[in-house]
Each structure stands twice: as C-alpha cells, then as structure tokens.
Design an enzyme around this catalytic site. Structure first.
Site, short mmCIF file in Angstrom:
data_model
loop_
_atom_site.label_atom_id
_atom_site.label_comp_id
_atom_site.label_asym_id
_atom_site.label_seq_id
_atom_site.Cartn_x
_atom_site.Cartn_y
_atom_site.Cartn_z
CB THR A 15 -0.93 -0.03 1.24
OG1 THR A 15 -1.86 -1.09 1.05
CG2 THR A 15 -1.69 1.26 1.42
CB SER A 61 2.75 -7.77 1.25
OG SER A 61 1.88 -7.56 2.33
CB THR A 94 0.54 -3.52 6.45
OG1 THR A 94 -0.71 -3.65 5.79
CG2 THR A 94 1.02 -2.08 6.39
CG ASP A 95 -2.36 -7.34 3.90
OD1 ASP A 95 -2.78 -6.66 4.87
OD2 ASP A 95 -2.90 -7.33 2.79
N1 ASP Z 1 -2.64 -5.48 0.86
C1 ASP Z 1 -1.60 -4.49 1.16
C2 ASP Z 1 -0.28 -5.21 1.20
O1 ASP Z 1 -0.02 -5.90 2.15
C3 ASP Z 1 -1.92 -3.86 2.45
C4 ASP Z 1 -0.91 -2.85 2.94
O2 ASP Z 1 0.21 -2.73 2.48
O3 ASP Z 1 -1.29 -2.14 3.90
O4 ASP Z 1 0.48 -5.11 0.28
#
Ligand code: ASP
Length: 319
Positions: A15, A61, A94-95
């Site tokens: 993200t 991610s 973050t995932d």
């Molecule tokens: N779906 C995103 C990822 O993990 C979520 C994020 O980065 O906050 O790439």
C-alpha cells in the site's frame, strides 16, 4: 576505511506504493503501483541522504511468495556486503510484513541494520502515512548503523519493533502494528529522531541468506484449532498434499488443541510430518515446556512459526 553512509532502499510493493483515483475514497486503491524511486522522491527530507533504490518486486504483500523472498535475500546479501552501505530499508505491504521481517531476522547475521517499513494508506491519500514512515525508516537505519546496531526491525507510526516480534494487530488504523506483548524497541520524535531505546536490540538468527536459495520450499501449512475442529482439515490436507512436510497449529490459549484435531495431528506426526504449535491468541504466544508432544515456537504468530518450520525443514535447526 570508508564511513558507511549509504542507505539502500529495496522496494517490494504494498500500500505504501499504492494509488487510487479518488483521494476522498482512500480505501479504493491498488497496491504496488509506484516505483521505489517515486516513493523516495516524494519525501523532501531524504534529498540530502545518500540513497540507492532497487525494485526487488512489485506485489500486494497478501500475495507474498517464496520467489520474492529469494530475490530479497539475494539483494540483501549483495548490498550488505558493500562497505559504503550503512543499512537497508525495505518498503513492503503491511499484510505479510511480519512474515518477511521474521524470515529476515532468522537469516540475518546482525552486522548491519535492515529496516522494514510500510503504510496503511495509499500514496494518493490526503493523509498518506508512507512518506513519514519511509523517512523514519531511513533515519533509523542511519542511527542504528552509527550505534553499531544491526539486525532486523520494522518502523511504523513512530515506533520501532523487533523483526522477531512485530505483527499486524489492526486491520485499518494507522498505528496497526505491535510486538505481540513485547514493547517497541524505541519511539521516534516527530522529526524521526530516536527518542529513547526502551528494549534490548534484537539478536539475529544468523542462518545466512543462502538458506532460501532452493527453488521450492518444503510444504508447511497452518491449521487452526477451534470449536468443532475434528481433524477433517488435517486429513484432507494430507490426502491432497503428499509432499506435506510440516504443520503449524494456531492453538487455542497457551497451546491447547481440540481433542479430535489433536488425534489427527498425532497420526500425521507418527507418519513423519513435523507438527509445531503457536497460539491464535494475539499476545503472549506459547512457551515451550519440557515433554511437549508438539514443540512450541515461542512468541511468534502462526504465520511466523510457519516461516521457522520451513527453515527447519530446509535443515536449519531452530527448535
Ligand atoms: N494489501 C496491502 C499489502 O499488504 C496492504 C498494505 O500494504 O497495507 O500489500
């Protein structure tokens, strides 16, 4: 000797590199759109810092996979060996940040800092948190290098977390990470300077970057214990995946398993599949005890325990 002052920024997507078309609807966006150079250019405070950018991957991610980890390990081995490099920052989603952080923590020799960072809002959101997190991550990498502190940490929302404990604890707030019961190592001031070191800096696993260079990792899956868990998932898994090498159980409480599921796991263990335990409880984890039927991986999430078991099955003894 050259004073190491360069920070290498490795981009992997997430993200933090996400964009949307309507800034008023920040939740409608696509992750992994901007290059790592674009992320760096969006942070004016980084203009005076010696940086080198490299795009290792460009993924949401949630789709993290072994080939990306292989590329990342290769890039880290090369960059960290260069004298002029003080440390490496990795931009990530973050995932699955906790899985990558824990993997790198186990592999790193702890000589130079590796700082993961991410964002909860895409780069096009009016209140994007990525630029500040990236600035803070670079500052922490330089600070840690000056202090002679290596190893893996994550910087999010003005906190520095150990790569051994960091985990995503909230699905949408900005301050979404914690240490599963472990305190942050440090808190950052508004300008990104380190306020105070609260906890001891993490000691790396030192398994070496070469551990992840096999093309296909041993198959290790996660199953959860819950009400009515009767073992059917485990038996179906075993029937569908004869290459299964290990299972991590996300246990109830302090490592307990519903009895019928436990019986299915015992059968599987007798047939040569390694079974390890972690907890589905957010904080505290499972402490290993003498005589445990299934070993416990202390202080990590089930997803992180899976990473440890993959490395274990690759031959790196961790437990
Ligand atoms: N779906 C995103 C990822 O993990 C979520 C994020 O980065 O906050 O790439």
């Amino acid at each position: 000797m050259v004073k190491a002052r360069q920070v290498v920024v490795l981009g992997t997507g997430g993200t933090i590199a996400g964009t949307g078309t309507d800034p008023q609807q920040a939740w409608r966006y696509q992750a992994a759109q901007l290059s790592v150079e674009q992320l760096v250019q969006a942070v004016p405070e980084l203009a005076g810092v010696s940086l080198r950018c490299e795009q290792v991957a460009q993924v949401d991610s949630k789709d993290m996979a072994w080939p990306v980890w292989r590329n990342l390990a290769q890039a880290l081995a090369l960059e960290l060996a260069r004298d002029e490099v003080a440390g490496v920052v990795i931009t990530h989603g973050t995932d699955t940040l906790e899985e990558t952080a824990y993997l790198l923590h186990l592999l790193s020799d702890g000589a130079k800092p590796i700082v993961l960072t991410a964002a909860m809002r895409p780069a096009t959101a009016p209140d994007a948190d990525g630029p500040r997190n990236l600035r803070d991550a670079v500052k922490v990498a330089l600070w840690a290098s000056e202090q002679g502190r290596g190893g893996v940490v994550a910087v999010m929302a003005s906190h520095v977390w150990s790569g051994a404990h960091v985990r995503k604890m909230h699905s949408h707030v900005i301050d979404a990470f914690d240490g599963g019961g472990a305190l942050p190592l440090a808190t950052l001031l508004p300008d990104g300077d380190v306020l105070a070191l609260v906890e001891a800096w993490p000691d790396s696993g030192r398994l070496g970057w070469g551990c992840v260079q096999v093309p296909v990792p041993p198959r290790v899956e996660v199953v959860t214990s819950h009400a009515d868990a009767d073992g059917v998932m485990v038996r179906a898994l075993w029937a569908a995946a004869p290459d299964l090498k290990g299972v991590v159980v996300a246990c109830t409480g302090h490592g307990t398993i519903n009895a019928p599921l436990e019986r299915a796991l015992q059968e599987m263990q007798q047939a040569g599949v390694t079974v390890w335990r972690s907890s589905r409880v957010a904080r505290g984890g499972v402490q290993p005890r003498e005589g445990d039927e299934f070993p416990a991986v202390e202080g990590v999430t089930a997803a992180q325990a899976r990473v440890a078991l993959v490395l274990h099955e690759l031959g790196a003894r961790l437990c």
